[in-house]
Design an enzyme around this catalytic site. Structure first.
Site, short mmCIF file in Angstrom:
data_model
loop_
_atom_site.label_atom_id
_atom_site.label_comp_id
_atom_site.label_asym_id
_atom_site.label_seq_id
_atom_site.Cartn_x
_atom_site.Cartn_y
_atom_site.Cartn_z
CB CYS A 45 -9.04 -1.62 16.23
SG CYS A 45 -9.24 0.16 16.32
CG HIS A 95 -3.28 -0.15 16.94
ND1 HIS A 95 -3.76 -1.25 16.29
CD2 HIS A 95 -4.36 0.58 17.31
CE1 HIS A 95 -5.09 -1.19 16.26
NE2 HIS A 95 -5.48 -0.09 16.88
CD GLU A 96 -4.23 2.97 20.43
OE1 GLU A 96 -5.06 3.81 20.01
OE2 GLU A 96 -4.50 1.76 20.52
CG HIS A 100 -6.39 4.87 15.85
ND1 HIS A 100 -7.38 4.50 14.95
CD2 HIS A 100 -6.24 3.80 16.67
CE1 HIS A 100 -7.81 3.29 15.22
NE2 HIS A 100 -7.13 2.83 16.26
#
Length: 184
Positions: free
Chosen positions: A110, A153-154, A157
């Site tokens: 990351c 993954h994004e 966030h």
């Protein structure tokens, strides 16, 4: 142009906040932020630009990573057949997913995490994603492999979740039952 110093690091409180929806149609400021996320990801993958500006290469970036708590992500990633998935999206959302899991054999990294955190990160093997492009078009598409992992993954966030939250704390490399192992 976004630089590495614009990216907040692990421990910054914004990375643990749930980002707010972007109202549609987006403001010019929000469009510029989303464009800058995509520009960073694309530039970071060009060795000359990456070296010139000291950019760490990345395949995705979310607005909270540049201290903006809004639901915006940019992804620029190739699948195992060299098909490019390049999307800058407002309010991305996973609308369906497989039961089957997948993970990257090499683990995940990351741009907001400077150290290497080893371990398998279980993700959904396949997802259907919906979001709004910079042009205001609502798009919906299916993903698998590395692109599916990157989008998850994004989107994490945007929900205050870091990739290492998914790693088995007691045994980081414990086999993930019936999961697809993806080589990068």
């Amino acid at each position: 142009m976004l630089m590495m110093e614009d990216i907040v690091r692990d421990g910054h409180p914004i990375l643990r906040k749930i980002a707010t929806e972007v109202s549609m149609p987006p403001s010019e400021e929000d469009k510029e932020i989303l464009k800058s996320l995509m520009e960073y990801v694309q530039n970071s993958q060009i060795p000359e630009i990456s070296a010139q500006f000291g950019l760490r290469p990345g395949i995705g970036l979310a607005a909270p990573q540049i201290n903006v708590s809004k639901r915006m992500i940019a992804v620029h990633v190739y699948d195992n057949k060299d098909k490019l998935y390049s999307y800058a999206l407002f309010n991305p959302k996973i609308v369906s997913h497989s039961v089957e899991k997948a993970y990257l054999v090499s683990g995940e990294g990351c741009l907001s995490v400077d150290e290497n955190i080893p371990g398998f990160v279980p993700r959904f093997a396949r997802i259907t994603l919906k979001g709004t492009t910079l042009d205001g078009e609502v798009v919906k598409f299916r993903l698998k492999g590395l692109p599916a992992i990157c989008f998850q993954h994004e989107i994490d966030h945007l929900n205050g979740i870091m990739f290492y939250d998914h790693i088995n704390k007691h045994d980081p490399f414990a086999p993930i039952e019936d999961a697809i192992a993806i080589e990068r």
